[in-house]
Scaffold this motif. Structure first.
Motif, PDB file in Angstrom:
ATOM      1  N   ALA A 221       0.815  -1.205   0.000  1.00 39.67           N
ATOM      2  CA  ALA A 221       0.000   0.000   0.000  1.00 39.67           C
ATOM      3  C   ALA A 221       0.858   1.268   0.000  1.00 39.67           C
ATOM      4  CB  ALA A 221      -0.924  -0.008   1.217  1.00 39.67           C
ATOM      5  N   HIS A 222       1.963   1.272   0.729  1.00 41.67           N
ATOM      6  CA  HIS A 222       2.745   2.505   0.834  1.00 41.67           C
ATOM      7  C   HIS A 222       3.659   2.751  -0.360  1.00 41.67           C
ATOM      8  CE1 HIS A 222       5.372  -0.597   2.629  1.00 41.67           C
ATOM      9  NE2 HIS A 222       6.369   0.169   2.259  1.00 41.67           N
ATOM     10  N   ARG A 223       3.702   1.807  -1.319  1.00 40.44           N
ATOM     11  CA  ARG A 223       4.530   2.029  -2.508  1.00 40.44           C
ATOM     12  C   ARG A 223       3.748   1.966  -3.807  1.00 40.44           C
ATOM     13  NH1 ARG A 223       8.641  -1.254  -0.024  1.00 40.44           N
ATOM     14  NH2 ARG A 223       8.052  -2.994  -1.345  1.00 40.44           N
ATOM     15  N   ILE A 224       2.445   1.715  -3.757  1.00 37.63           N
ATOM     16  CA  ILE A 224       1.706   1.514  -5.005  1.00 37.63           C
ATOM     17  C   ILE A 224       1.753   2.750  -5.903  1.00 37.63           C
ATOM     18  CG2 ILE A 224      -0.509   2.142  -3.925  1.00 37.63           C
ATOM     19  CD1 ILE A 224       0.141  -0.431  -6.767  1.00 37.63           C
ATOM     20  N   GLY A 225       1.655   3.944  -5.320  1.00 40.73           N
ATOM     21  CA  GLY A 225       1.719   5.168  -6.124  1.00 40.73           C
ATOM     22  C   GLY A 225       3.061   5.328  -6.806  1.00 40.73           C
ATOM     23  N   GLU A 226       4.150   5.096  -6.075  1.00 38.50           N
ATOM     24  CA  GLU A 226       5.493   5.220  -6.633  1.00 38.50           C
ATOM     25  C   GLU A 226       5.733   4.162  -7.708  1.00 38.50           C
ATOM     26  OE1 GLU A 226       8.185   4.942  -3.405  1.00 38.50           O
ATOM     27  OE2 GLU A 226       7.447   6.734  -2.382  1.00 38.50           O
ATOM     28  N   ALA A 227       5.245   2.944  -7.463  1.00 40.64           N
ATOM     29  CA  ALA A 227       5.430   1.879  -8.442  1.00 40.64           C
ATOM     30  C   ALA A 227       4.722   2.208  -9.752  1.00 40.64           C
ATOM     31  CB  ALA A 227       4.910   0.559  -7.878  1.00 40.64           C
ATOM     32  N   LEU A 228       3.502   2.711  -9.670  1.00 39.33           N
ATOM     33  CA  LEU A 228       2.773   3.094 -10.882  1.00 39.33           C
ATOM     34  C   LEU A 228       3.489   4.223 -11.615  1.00 39.33           C
ATOM     35  CD1 LEU A 228      -0.886   2.884  -9.562  1.00 39.33           C
ATOM     36  CD2 LEU A 228       0.075   1.528 -11.431  1.00 39.33           C
ATOM     37  N   ALA A 229       4.017   5.193 -10.871  1.00 39.80           N
ATOM     38  CA  ALA A 229       4.742   6.307 -11.494  1.00 39.80           C
ATOM     39  C   ALA A 229       5.972   5.807 -12.248  1.00 39.80           C
ATOM     40  CB  ALA A 229       5.138   7.329 -10.433  1.00 39.80           C
ATOM     41  N   ASP A 230       6.689   4.855 -11.659  1.00 35.31           N
ATOM     42  CA  ASP A 230       7.881   4.320 -12.316  1.00 35.31           C
ATOM     43  C   ASP A 230       7.517   3.448 -13.516  1.00 35.31           C
ATOM     44  OD1 ASP A 230       9.677   5.600 -10.685  1.00 35.31           O
ATOM     45  OD2 ASP A 230       9.852   3.951  -9.261  1.00 35.31           O
ATOM     46  N   LEU A 231       6.418   2.709 -13.417  1.00 30.38           N
ATOM     47  CA  LEU A 231       5.951   1.927 -14.568  1.00 30.38           C
ATOM     48  C   LEU A 231       5.620   2.845 -15.739  1.00 30.38           C
ATOM     49  CD1 LEU A 231       3.815  -0.708 -12.690  1.00 30.38           C
ATOM     50  CD2 LEU A 231       5.458  -1.276 -14.495  1.00 30.38           C
ATOM     51  N   ILE A 232       4.982   3.970 -15.455  1.00 33.63           N
ATOM     52  CA  ILE A 232       4.657   4.933 -16.503  1.00 33.63           C
ATOM     53  C   ILE A 232       5.928   5.511 -17.118  1.00 33.63           C
ATOM     54  CG2 ILE A 232       3.646   7.205 -16.916  1.00 33.63           C
ATOM     55  CD1 ILE A 232       1.537   6.445 -14.757  1.00 33.63           C
ATOM     56  N   ALA A 233       6.892   5.842 -16.270  1.00 31.50           N
ATOM     57  CA  ALA A 233       8.149   6.423 -16.753  1.00 31.50           C
ATOM     58  C   ALA A 233       8.904   5.468 -17.662  1.00 31.50           C
ATOM     59  CB  ALA A 233       9.021   6.828 -15.565  1.00 31.50           C
ATOM     60  N   VAL A 234       8.841   4.184 -17.352  1.00 26.25           N
ATOM     61  CA  VAL A 234       9.624   3.198 -18.105  1.00 26.25           C
ATOM     62  C   VAL A 234       8.813   2.570 -19.240  1.00 26.25           C
ATOM     63  CG1 VAL A 234      10.908   1.033 -17.948  1.00 26.25           C
ATOM     64  CG2 VAL A 234      11.061   2.702 -16.098  1.00 26.25           C
ATOM     65  N   PHE A 235       7.559   2.194 -18.977  1.00 23.44           N
ATOM     66  CA  PHE A 235       6.736   1.485 -19.960  1.00 23.44           C
ATOM     67  C   PHE A 235       5.887   2.428 -20.817  1.00 23.44           C
ATOM     68  CE2 PHE A 235       6.222  -2.955 -17.818  1.00 23.44           C
ATOM     69  CZ  PHE A 235       7.602  -3.042 -17.676  1.00 23.44           C
ATOM     70  N   GLY A 236       5.656   3.639 -20.322  1.00 26.47           N
ATOM     71  CA  GLY A 236       4.743   4.555 -20.998  1.00 26.47           C
ATOM     72  C   GLY A 236       3.355   4.482 -20.389  1.00 26.47           C
ATOM     73  N   GLY A 237       2.669   5.603 -20.350  1.00 26.05           N
ATOM     74  CA  GLY A 237       1.377   5.674 -19.688  1.00 26.05           C
ATOM     75  C   GLY A 237       0.265   4.940 -20.387  1.00 26.05           C
TER      76      GLY A 237
END
Length: 278
Positions: A166-182
């Motif tokens: 729960a405390h990292r889900i926002g950061e993980a999604l942000a990094d996925l977007i940065a690397v994989f594209g939104g």
């Protein structure tokens, strides 16, 4: 008694809904001599809810190496042991493989009792390709390491399954977007089988926006299912170049290119001695 002397039973337990435990799992847990648990307090609560009273042995990442040998000796002596994790199927992003490995190496019988697994449960409702998938467990906690791991997966054509807190889900999604594209398609499954279960499907960018806007979507336990890279040719080329770079550290470029091409399916000429495009 449904258990056999000298056997280690690897028992899946519910990930939320207690009714998901199998009748066989209940019988085995009630019939073994002891239950090896990641968190004995958590497992004791589960056993109490099931009306089972058996001795518990703590087996976690900090003591598994030392405890495995003693537990194998108990199996040799004819005891029946069960192995459980806090929830779901043992060894899936949980400790236990060293004990299982030691038991098998000692010639002991190791028997699985299948049941709930959050990764498979999420994949089954995601509506993403499931004929081939890649389970990656938890991403690294630190941002730099997390992005490095994702960079190695950006070209992966198989559906990707991650666990996240729960405390990292926002950061993980942000990094996925940065690397994989939104625009990459994904599904976020939260609190599976529990009262506040939600399954959200959208692009990574849209999922990140929904999580940011709704505090409830930042609570609980998460499985993130991400569609693989659609462009198989580009994925093969990226993987081929990654392998070629690594292999060149130890092999001649021509040999490295040949092996990288065989392993990745990328054209050899695109890796060495030819046009950089396939």
């Amino acid at each position: 008694m449904v258990t056999t002397a000298g056997t280690l039973y690897v028992v899946a337990t519910p990930i939320g809904n207690l009714a998901d435990i199998s009748a066989r799992a209940r019988e085995v847990l009630a019939g073994v001599d002891a239950i090896c648990a990641e968190d004995t307090r958590h497992t004791r609560q589960l056993l109490q809810a099931l009306g089972i009273d058996r001795p518990l042995v703590a087996l976690h990442e900090h003591n598994e190496d030392a405890a495995a040998a003693k537990l194998v000796e108990r199996l040799r002596a004819g005891e029946r042991l069960a192995l459980v994790s806090d929830a779901g199927t043992p060894l899936v992003s949980d400790p236990g493989y060293r004990f299982v490995r030691a038991a098998r190496a000692a010639g002991m019988k190791v028997s699985p009792l299948p049941g709930a697994c959050a990764a498979i449960a999420a994949l089954s409702v995601a509506g993403l390709p499931s004929d081939r998938f890649c389970f990656e467990g938890f991403l690294p906690a630190k941002a730099a390491a997390r992005r490095e791991r994702l960079a190695a997966l950006v070209g992966e054509p198989r559906t990707l399954v991650f666990y996240e807190s729960a405390h990292r889900i926002g950061e993980a999604l942000a990094d996925l977007i940065a690397v994989f594209g939104g625009e990459r398609e994904a599904v976020l499954a939260r609190e599976l089988t529990k009262l506040f279960e939600t399954v959200l499907g959208d692009s990574l960018a849209e999922l990140a926006a929904r999580v940011a806007a709704d505090p409830d979507q930042r609570r609980g336990e998460f499985v993130l299912v991400v569609r693989g890279n659609h462009d198989d040719a580009d994925a093969r080329l990226r993987e081929g170049r990654r392998l070629y770079t690594k292999l060149c550290e130890h092999l001649k470029p021509s040999v490295a290119a040949k092996l990288a091409a065989e392993l990745s399916g990328a054209p050899r000429k695109a890796l060495y001695g030819g046009d950089p495009d396939p």
